[in-house]
Design a protein around this motif. Structure first.
Motif, PDB file in Angstrom:
ATOM      1  N   VAL A 277       0.837  -1.196   0.000  1.00 31.33           N
ATOM      2  CA  VAL A 277       0.000   0.000   0.000  1.00 31.33           C
ATOM      3  C   VAL A 277       0.874   1.249   0.000  1.00 31.33           C
ATOM      4  CG1 VAL A 277      -1.717   1.307   1.311  1.00 31.33           C
ATOM      5  CG2 VAL A 277      -1.945  -1.166   1.077  1.00 31.33           C
ATOM      6  N   ASP A 278       1.951   1.222   0.776  1.00 30.67           N
ATOM      7  CA  ASP A 278       2.929   2.312   0.745  1.00 30.67           C
ATOM      8  C   ASP A 278       4.311   1.732   1.013  1.00 30.67           C
ATOM      9  OD1 ASP A 278       3.330   2.090   3.585  1.00 30.67           O
ATOM     10  OD2 ASP A 278       1.620   3.417   3.930  1.00 30.67           O
ATOM     11  N   ALA A 279       5.320   2.595   1.065  1.00 29.43           N
ATOM     12  CA  ALA A 279       6.697   2.132   1.201  1.00 29.43           C
ATOM     13  C   ALA A 279       7.120   1.961   2.659  1.00 29.43           C
ATOM     14  CB  ALA A 279       7.645   3.124   0.517  1.00 29.43           C
ATOM     15  N   GLY A 280       6.209   2.230   3.603  1.00 26.18           N
ATOM     16  CA  GLY A 280       6.567   2.281   5.013  1.00 26.18           C
ATOM     17  C   GLY A 280       7.171   1.026   5.601  1.00 26.18           C
ATOM     18  N   THR A 281       6.742  -0.150   5.121  1.00 31.14           N
ATOM     19  CA  THR A 281       7.224  -1.401   5.707  1.00 31.14           C
ATOM     20  C   THR A 281       8.362  -2.038   4.910  1.00 31.14           C
ATOM     21  OG1 THR A 281       5.494  -2.622   4.524  1.00 31.14           O
ATOM     22  CG2 THR A 281       4.990  -1.897   6.760  1.00 31.14           C
ATOM     23  N   MET A 282       8.857  -1.342   3.903  1.00 33.36           N
ATOM     24  CA  MET A 282       9.896  -1.923   3.050  1.00 33.36           C
ATOM     25  C   MET A 282      11.284  -1.800   3.688  1.00 33.36           C
ATOM     26  SD  MET A 282       8.833  -0.841  -0.801  1.00 33.36           S
ATOM     27  CE  MET A 282       7.437  -1.599  -1.612  1.00 33.36           C
ATOM     28  N   ASN A 283      12.114  -2.807   3.444  1.00 33.48           N
ATOM     29  CA  ASN A 283      13.473  -2.815   3.965  1.00 33.48           C
ATOM     30  C   ASN A 283      14.323  -1.824   3.166  1.00 33.48           C
ATOM     31  OD1 ASN A 283      16.132  -3.383   4.710  1.00 33.48           O
ATOM     32  ND2 ASN A 283      15.786  -5.586   4.857  1.00 33.48           N
ATOM     33  N   PRO A 284      14.925  -0.835   3.824  1.00 29.84           N
ATOM     34  CA  PRO A 284      15.729   0.142   3.084  1.00 29.84           C
ATOM     35  C   PRO A 284      16.939  -0.459   2.380  1.00 29.84           C
ATOM     36  CG  PRO A 284      15.985   0.405   5.463  1.00 29.84           C
ATOM     37  CD  PRO A 284      14.855  -0.544   5.251  1.00 29.84           C
ATOM     38  N   ARG A 285      17.402  -1.628   2.843  1.00 28.20           N
ATOM     39  CA  ARG A 285      18.544  -2.283   2.192  1.00 28.20           C
ATOM     40  C   ARG A 285      18.137  -2.892   0.856  1.00 28.20           C
ATOM     41  NH1 ARG A 285      20.954  -6.129   6.834  1.00 28.20           N
ATOM     42  NH2 ARG A 285      22.733  -6.303   5.424  1.00 28.20           N
ATOM     43  N   GLU A 286      16.834  -3.015   0.642  1.00 28.75           N
ATOM     44  CA  GLU A 286      16.331  -3.623  -0.592  1.00 28.75           C
ATOM     45  C   GLU A 286      15.701  -2.593  -1.523  1.00 28.75           C
ATOM     46  OE1 GLU A 286      12.661  -6.630  -1.604  1.00 28.75           O
ATOM     47  OE2 GLU A 286      14.005  -7.202   0.022  1.00 28.75           O
ATOM     48  N   HIS A 287      14.982  -1.638  -0.924  1.00 32.55           N
ATOM     49  CA  HIS A 287      14.198  -0.704  -1.729  1.00 32.55           C
ATOM     50  C   HIS A 287      14.755   0.721  -1.702  1.00 32.55           C
ATOM     51  CE1 HIS A 287      10.581   0.825  -3.712  1.00 32.55           C
ATOM     52  NE2 HIS A 287      10.494   1.760  -2.788  1.00 32.55           N
ATOM     53  N   GLY A 288      15.666   1.007  -0.792  1.00 31.64           N
ATOM     54  CA  GLY A 288      16.093   2.383  -0.601  1.00 31.64           C
ATOM     55  C   GLY A 288      15.277   3.035   0.500  1.00 31.64           C
ATOM     56  N   GLU A 289      15.539   4.316   0.727  1.00 27.92           N
ATOM     57  CA  GLU A 289      14.911   4.992   1.861  1.00 27.92           C
ATOM     58  C   GLU A 289      13.401   5.139   1.685  1.00 27.92           C
ATOM     59  OE1 GLU A 289      15.914   9.062   2.540  1.00 27.92           O
ATOM     60  OE2 GLU A 289      14.886   9.751   0.752  1.00 27.92           O
ATOM     61  N   VAL A 290      12.728   5.306   2.807  1.00 28.97           N
ATOM     62  CA  VAL A 290      11.322   5.683   2.819  1.00 28.97           C
ATOM     63  C   VAL A 290      11.275   7.193   3.012  1.00 28.97           C
ATOM     64  CG1 VAL A 290       9.124   5.474   4.028  1.00 28.97           C
ATOM     65  CG2 VAL A 290      10.600   3.466   3.764  1.00 28.97           C
ATOM     66  N   PHE A 291      10.672   7.888   2.066  1.00 30.92           N
ATOM     67  CA  PHE A 291      10.560   9.344   2.173  1.00 30.92           C
ATOM     68  C   PHE A 291       9.249   9.680   2.866  1.00 30.92           C
ATOM     69  CE2 PHE A 291       9.736  13.673   0.644  1.00 30.92           C
ATOM     70  CZ  PHE A 291      10.972  14.260   0.871  1.00 30.92           C
ATOM     71  N   VAL A 292       9.294  10.623   3.800  1.00 32.85           N
ATOM     72  CA  VAL A 292       8.108  10.996   4.570  1.00 32.85           C
ATOM     73  C   VAL A 292       7.653  12.394   4.169  1.00 32.85           C
ATOM     74  CG1 VAL A 292       7.172  11.409   6.872  1.00 32.85           C
ATOM     75  CG2 VAL A 292       8.759   9.531   6.498  1.00 32.85           C
ATOM     76  N   LEU A 293       6.367  12.522   3.892  1.00 28.70           N
ATOM     77  CA  LEU A 293       5.782  13.794   3.483  1.00 28.70           C
ATOM     78  C   LEU A 293       5.196  14.534   4.684  1.00 28.70           C
ATOM     79  CD1 LEU A 293       3.945  12.401   0.344  1.00 28.70           C
ATOM     80  CD2 LEU A 293       6.076  13.711   0.356  1.00 28.70           C
ATOM     81  N   SER A 294       4.826  15.777   4.472  1.00 31.32           N
ATOM     82  CA  SER A 294       4.299  16.585   5.573  1.00 31.32           C
ATOM     83  C   SER A 294       3.002  16.020   6.141  1.00 31.32           C
ATOM     84  CB  SER A 294       4.073  18.028   5.099  1.00 31.32           C
ATOM     85  OG  SER A 294       5.296  18.681   4.850  1.00 31.32           O
ATOM     86  N   ASP A 295       2.203  15.365   5.303  1.00 32.37           N
ATOM     87  CA  ASP A 295       0.948  14.799   5.800  1.00 32.37           C
ATOM     88  C   ASP A 295       1.147  13.427   6.437  1.00 32.37           C
ATOM     89  OD1 ASP A 295       1.368  13.129   3.633  1.00 32.37           O
ATOM     90  OD2 ASP A 295      -0.580  13.480   2.690  1.00 32.37           O
TER      91      ASP A 295
END
Length: 589
Positions: free
Chosen positions: A45-63
Motif C-alpha cells: 500500500v505504501d513504502a513504510g514497511t519496506m526494507n531500506p537495504r532492498e528498496h532504498g529509503e522511505v521518504f516521509v511527506l508533511s501529511d
C-alpha cells in the motif's frame, strides 16, 4: 490539465526520477505551476514497511505519507509539497477498487482490470493532479507522471493501459511521453539496439513516446543519435542525450541546452496557457539561482569536507538518499567538496575486532580521519553499539556530531552511560527488559501493526527558554518554533530528563506539549546536536536544512561565518530560493 509521462525501458535505475524532476524544474522556470505523481507497480500500500537495504529509503511527506524516495527528488527540485496521494501503488488501487466493490458501487457488475482498475488509475491521477502543491494555492498547469519499473514488466501492464487511455482522455496537445532508455558501450561502441527494442516494446503496449531520452556514460555520438532516430522513426530533435554529469543538479541545464523547453512548448502547446508575470519572474530568478549554485560543481574545489556516515544500511547508499542530498546542499552552500566515508556501524564493535580485525581497524581509521560524524535514522538492535561508540568518539574528541532520530537516541544513551553514570542505559527497542530504558516506546503507538502507525509527518518543535546559546537555534534566525517532519516509534524517557540535564545534556527543543524531547545539544562542544525529527526531508537545493548546514559548516570550520551570514540576512536568507528572492550577495555562492 497537461501531463508529461516519464517511462523507462531496457533496465531499471536509469534515472527516470532525475529526468522527471529536471523536466518539472524547466517547466517551472517558464512560470508554470507543476505537480508530480509517482506510480509504483508493487502490491504494498505504501513504502513504510519496506526494507531500506532492498528498496532504498522511505521518504516521509508533511501529511505523514510514507512514500517512494523519488517523491523526495520532486520536492527538492520543484520546491513543492506533495501528499501521500501523489504516490500511487498497485496496492492502493486494488484496495480502493475492492472497497468500492464491497460497497456495491459497481452495481453488481463483474469487476475487472479493464475497465475498473484502469479507470480507477485515471480517476486518481486526474484528481490528484489538480491539487495545489505550492504557495500559489492554485491548480497546477502540468503534472509530471513517473511510471516506476520498466515497460514490459507484468506488474506494470494495468498502468500502461491506463496511460494509453489517459492520453486519449486528455486530448491533443495535453499529453507528452518521455521514454528513458539506456545506451550501453561495448568494446568502445555505443549500442543502439536495446533502445530500438525498448521503443518497439513500448509502442506495442499502446504508448507512443514523443521524446526518447538516452542515458549514457559518455556523450552520444552523432552516428548513434541518427541511428536511434532512424530506426525508432522520430526526428533527430526528439532524441535527447542524458550523459553522466559531475552532479545530478546539472541535468536540468543539460536538458535545457538540448532544447527540451522548446520541445515541451511545441508538443504541449504551452504558449496557449495564461501564465502569471509574477510566476514567470520567479521562475527566471529561481533558474538563475540554480545555475549560480549548482554551477560550482564544475569548479576544482581544493577544500574537502569529509563526513563519516555511521549507519546500518551502508551497503545500499539509496537507503540514505535524503541524507546524502541534504549533505550535498550544505556543502554546496559552504563551497566545499563532499566526501562521505561510509562506515557500517557493526564494524566499529568489539565483536568485529575478534571476527574480522581488518574491517574493525579500517572502520575506526575512517571514523578518526573524518571532519564530522553523522549517525542517521534506523530500526532494530543491529549495529547500535557501534553507533554508541561513534557518538562517544565525537563527543570526547570535539568532532562535530549530528544524530538524526535513532542517532539522537544513541547520543542520549551514550551520554547517560559515560557521563551520568547510568552504565546500563539502553532503549526499549534494543532490550525490552532493560532496567534503565532511556528510550521508551511511545505510549500511543500501535505495537502490533507496522504500517503507518509511527509518529509521522510535519510537527512543531519549540526551542526552550534559556536555549538562546544554542548553535542550532541561531541558524533558524532565533525562531522559537520550527516545523520539521517526523518518523519514529520511540522517544526519550521523560523520567530521566532531569538527571541528564543536571549532567550537562541540554534538551533545547521540545514538542508543543513540552513532553517529547526534539533537540538535544551539548554546550561545551563545537557542534554536538541530536534531533528526533528528520531534517533531511525538508532540505532543498537552494535552501539547505539548518541542522545539516550547521553540521557541515562546523565540520569545515565555517560555523561562525555561516551563522553570522544567516543572522545578517535574516528572513530573506532563510527563504532564498523558496520565494524567488535574489541571492543575498553574501559570497557563499
Amino acid at each position: 490539465m497537461k501531463y508529461v509521462l516519464v517511462s523507462g525501458g531496457v533496465i531499471s535505475g536509469v534515472g527516470k526520477g532525475i529526468i522527471a524532476s529536471s523536466t518539472g524544474l524547466l517547466l517551472k522556470t517558464q512560470g508554470l505551476k507543476v505537480s508530480s505523481i509517482k506510480v509504483d507497480p508493487y502490491l504494498n500500500v505504501d513504502a513504510g514497511t519496506m526494507n531500506p537495504r532492498e528498496h532504498g529509503e522511505v521518504f516521509v511527506l508533511s501529511d505523514g505519507g510514507e512514500v517512494d524516495l523519488d517523491l523526495g527528488n520532486y520536492e527538492r527540485y520543484l520546491n513543492i509539497t506533495l501528499t501521500r496521494d501523489n504516490n500511487i501503488t498497485t496496492g492502493k488501487i486494488y484496495q480502493h477498487v475492492i472497497e468500492q466493490e464491497r460497497k456495491g458501487t459497481y452495481l453488481g457488475k463483474t469487476v475487472q482490470v479493464v475497465p475498473h482498475i484502469t479507470d480507477a488509475i485515471q480517476d486518481w491521477i486526474e484528481r490528484v493532479a489538480r491539487i495545489p502543491v505550492d504557495d500559489t494555492n492554485e491548480e497546477p498547469d502540468v503534472c509530471i507522471i513517473e511510471l516506476g519499473g520498466t515497460v514490459g514488466d507484468i506488474e506494470s501492464m494495468p498502468f500502461i493501459e491506463a496511460m494509453t487511455q489517459l492520453r486519449r482522455r486528455a486530448g491533443k496537445n495535453n499529453f507528452l511521453q518521455i521514454h528513458v532508455s539506456y545506451v550501453p558501450v561495448i568494446n568502445g561502441e555505443q549500442k543502439t539496439k536495446p533502445t530500438q527494442q525498448a521503443i518497439k516494446a513500448v509502442r506495442s503496449a499502446g504508448l507512443v513516446p514523443d521524446l526518447i531520452a538516452c542515458r549514457c556514460e559518455i556523450a552520444l555520438d552523432q552516428g548513434a543519435l541518427e541511428k536511434i532516430a532512424h530506426f525508432c522513426q522520430v526526428d533527430n530533435d526528439q532524441v535527447i542525450m542524458v550523459r553522466d554529469m559531475p552532479s545530478i543538479y546539472q541535468v536540468p541545464m543539460l536538458l535545457e541546452q538540448q532544447g527540451l523547453i522548446t520541445s515541451l512548448k511545441k508538443i504541449l502547446a504551452l504558449d496557449t496557457l495564461t501564465i502569471s508575470d509574477t510566476l514567470t519572474r520567479k521562475g527566471k530568478q529561481t533558474w538563475a539561482q540554480w545555475q549560480a549554485l549548482t554551477g560550482t560543481q564544475t569548479r576544482n574545489f581544493h577544500d574537502t569536507v569529509e563526513i563519516a556516515l555511521v549507519g546500518k544500511y551502508t551497503e545500499l547508499h539509496d537507503s540514505y538518499m535524503s541524507v546524502i542530498k541534504a549533505l550535498e546542499h550544505s556543502t554546496m552552500r559552504c563551497n566545499r567538496l563532499l566526501k562521505i566515508r561510509w562506515i557500517d556501524s557493526e564494524h566499529l564493535e568489539a565483536k568485529t575486532q575478534i571476527s574480522d580485525p581488518s574491517r574493525f581497524h579500517s572502520a575506526w581509521h575512517a571514523l578518526c580521519g573524518a571532519n564530522g560524524v553523522l549517525v542517521p535514522g534506523g530500526f532494530g538492535t543491529r549495529g547500535t553499539e557501534g553507533m554508541v561508540l561513534a557518538a562517544k568518539y565525537a563527543r570526547e574528541n570535539k568532532v562535530p556530531y549530528l544524530g538524526i532520530c535513532l542517532g539522537m537516541q544513541i547520543a542520549v544513551i551514550e551520554y547517560a552511560r559515560h557521563i551520568c553514570g547510568i552504565t546500563d542505559a539502553s532503549s526499549e527497542e534494543f532490550n525490552a527488559q532493560a532496567a534503565n530504558k532511556l528510550i521508551m516506546f511511545m505510549p500511543e503507538v500501535d505495537k502490533e501493526t507496522m504500517g503507518a502507525t509511527m509518529r509521522l509527518g510535519l510537527r512543531p518543535t519549540l526551542f526552550q527558554e534559556g536555549s538562546e546559546w544554542s548553535r542550532l537555534r541561531a541558524l533558524y534566525h532565533g525562531k522559537t518554533e520550527i516545523l520539521e517532519r517526523h518518523r519514529h516509534r520511540y522517544e526519550v524517557n521523560p523520567s530521566f530528563i532531569e538527571q541528564l540535564e543536571q549532567g550537562g545534556l541540554s534538551f533545547v527543543g521540545k514538542d508543543d506539549a513540552g513532553v517529547r524531547m526534539e533537540v538535544v545539544e551539548i554546550k561545551d562542544h563545537p557542534w554536538f546536536v541530536g534531533v528526533q525529527f528528520h531534517p533531511e526531508y525538508l532540505s532543498r537545493v537552494l535552501d539547505p536544512s539548518r541542522p545539516f548546514l550547521g553540521f557541515v559548516a562546523a565540520s569545515a570550520g565555517l560555523l561562525s561565518t555561516i551563522t553570522q551570514q544567516y543572522q545578517d540576512g535574516g528572513a530573506e536568507s532563510l527563504t532564498a530560493g523558496v520565494n524567488g528572492i535574489a541571492l543575498n550577495g553574501s559570497g557563499l555562492f
